[in-house]
Design a protein around this motif. Sequence first.
Motif, PDB file in Angstrom:
ATOM      1  N   CYS A   1      -4.838  -4.350  -4.320  1.00  0.00           N
ATOM      2  CA  CYS A   1      -4.531  -3.953  -5.695  1.00  0.00           C
ATOM      3  C   CYS A   1      -5.805  -3.740  -6.504  1.00  0.00           C
ATOM      4  O   CYS A   1      -5.928  -2.748  -7.254  1.00  0.00           O
ATOM      5  CB  CYS A   1      -3.651  -5.006  -6.363  1.00  0.00           C
ATOM      6  SG  CYS A   1      -1.969  -5.076  -5.720  1.00  0.00           S
TER       7      CYS A   1
ATOM      8  N   GLU B   1      -8.723  -2.852  -5.432  1.00  0.00           N
ATOM      9  CA  GLU B   1      -9.367  -1.618  -4.957  1.00  0.00           C
ATOM     10  C   GLU B   1      -8.699  -0.375  -5.530  1.00  0.00           C
ATOM     11  O   GLU B   1      -9.333   0.677  -5.657  1.00  0.00           O
ATOM     12  CB  GLU B   1      -9.330  -1.573  -3.432  1.00  0.00           C
ATOM     13  CG  GLU B   1     -10.238  -2.593  -2.760  1.00  0.00           C
ATOM     14  CD  GLU B   1     -10.032  -2.683  -1.256  1.00  0.00           C
ATOM     15  OE1 GLU B   1      -9.070  -2.032  -0.754  1.00  0.00           O
ATOM     16  OE2 GLU B   1     -10.804  -3.382  -0.592  1.00  0.00           O
ATOM     17  N   ASN B   2      -7.415  -0.518  -5.889  1.00  0.00           N
ATOM     18  CA  ASN B   2      -6.672   0.624  -6.435  1.00  0.00           C
ATOM     19  C   ASN B   2      -6.480   0.522  -7.946  1.00  0.00           C
ATOM     20  O   ASN B   2      -5.664   1.251  -8.514  1.00  0.00           O
ATOM     21  CB  ASN B   2      -5.316   0.735  -5.744  1.00  0.00           C
ATOM     22  CG  ASN B   2      -5.417   1.260  -4.322  1.00  0.00           C
ATOM     23  OD1 ASN B   2      -5.425   2.468  -4.107  1.00  0.00           O
ATOM     24  ND2 ASN B   2      -5.519   0.359  -3.351  1.00  0.00           N
TER      25      ASN B   2
ATOM     26  N   LEU C   1       2.397   1.882  -3.544  1.00  0.00           N
ATOM     27  CA  LEU C   1       1.518   2.178  -4.676  1.00  0.00           C
ATOM     28  C   LEU C   1       1.579   3.659  -5.059  1.00  0.00           C
ATOM     29  O   LEU C   1       1.670   4.539  -4.196  1.00  0.00           O
ATOM     30  CB  LEU C   1       0.069   1.803  -4.342  1.00  0.00           C
ATOM     31  CG  LEU C   1      -0.248   0.314  -4.208  1.00  0.00           C
ATOM     32  CD1 LEU C   1      -1.704   0.121  -3.805  1.00  0.00           C
ATOM     33  CD2 LEU C   1       0.035  -0.432  -5.503  1.00  0.00           C
TER      34      LEU C   1
ATOM     35  N   GLU D   1       0.833  -1.213   0.000  1.00  0.00           N
ATOM     36  CA  GLU D   1       0.000   0.000   0.000  1.00  0.00           C
ATOM     37  C   GLU D   1       0.861   1.254   0.000  1.00  0.00           C
ATOM     38  O   GLU D   1       0.576   2.227  -0.716  1.00  0.00           O
ATOM     39  CB  GLU D   1      -0.922  -0.010   1.217  1.00  0.00           C
ATOM     40  CG  GLU D   1      -1.918   1.138   1.240  1.00  0.00           C
ATOM     41  CD  GLU D   1      -2.940   0.989   2.344  1.00  0.00           C
ATOM     42  OE1 GLU D   1      -4.055   1.550   2.206  1.00  0.00           O
ATOM     43  OE2 GLU D   1      -2.639   0.324   3.365  1.00  0.00           O
TER      44      GLU D   1
END
Length: 372
Positions: free
Chosen positions: A169, A171-172, A140, A137
Amino acid sequence: MMIYLDNNATTPLDPRVKERMKPFLEEEFGNAASNHAFGWKAKDAITWARGKVASLLNVKIDEIYFTSGATESNHLVIQGVVLHCLFRGEIDQCHIITSNVEHKCVLGAFERAQQLGAQVTILEADSEGCISAEQVEQALRPETRLVSLMYANNEVGSINPIAEIARLCRENSVLFHTDAAQAVGKLDLELEHVDYLSLSAHKFNGPKGVGALYCCTRAKEKLEVLMPGGGQEDGLRSGTVNVAAVVGLGAAAEIAKNKSHRKEIAVLTEKLLCGIRKHCPDVQLNGPKENRLLGNLNLTFPNVEVDDLEMELDEIAYSNSSACSSGQKQGSYVLKALGLSDDLAKRSLRLGVGTFTQEKDIDNALKLFENL
């Protein structure tokens, strides 16, 4: 007679797998791309195998693509994502993430990606060889395109929190790939948010030279094809399919889904570790003490000379590091990443218990450890 305890490097071919392969090594020789009876039989066999691999992974059958093994599958993903950015003029907005304890082929693919202009972040594993979701996190960025982390480490047996990292990942809107060569057939995999997964048949009693890539439907369009040609494997991997090997992979996947071998492997591994500790009280277990890869032991003998290790254990087939790196006269880069000195890394070895390991193998091996 040699005692085989190197099942993380490769496993013996299961006789049941060999029997499944045999017809396609002899009378069933058709090319699966041919439009006649010989080709149709080959195509049907490939479809059967694809279904068995999909069933083992609990994914859709049309999301399985056959390759020569996990190394090729890893490159298909990592280089495929980077080339997708490069060909669209977006290489300066291509950031990819991995760790410092990945298999050599993944690190090599990331090195190539950096040469092509991608931005690379290499996370440092903790003292047990794991990468946390928090590390990912923090790494990223808005331009991050791919995270690639192994499911289970081939040298020290650490298991990453793949489900949690993959969910992060997703979710992003970042693609997530896992090299699961060591995990398939040994662990219950959680792949709900995983976009790509690599595997090799020879790690779970299938033939060498064949593997697969799981590529979820939504993620396929993000890959650039590395080997354009005849359009086999839905255009993702051209080349005449090795039908016999693919059938072998399917048979191995069918057997692995049974899970019946796991309990015996765990029992024999514990017996081996306890016996070694009895003869060598100062031995150190590298990687996690609990929740480690089935059958894997990575041990350091701090008070035993390297030459003595090699001489006393010369009847045991084991590894000093990854099989792809073991020919190098140096300590494992994975163990060094975990904080071991070069000297201690050289005094270390990896033992791998597998499906065909017998109790007498463990008993015979422990007799040799008495001399250390």
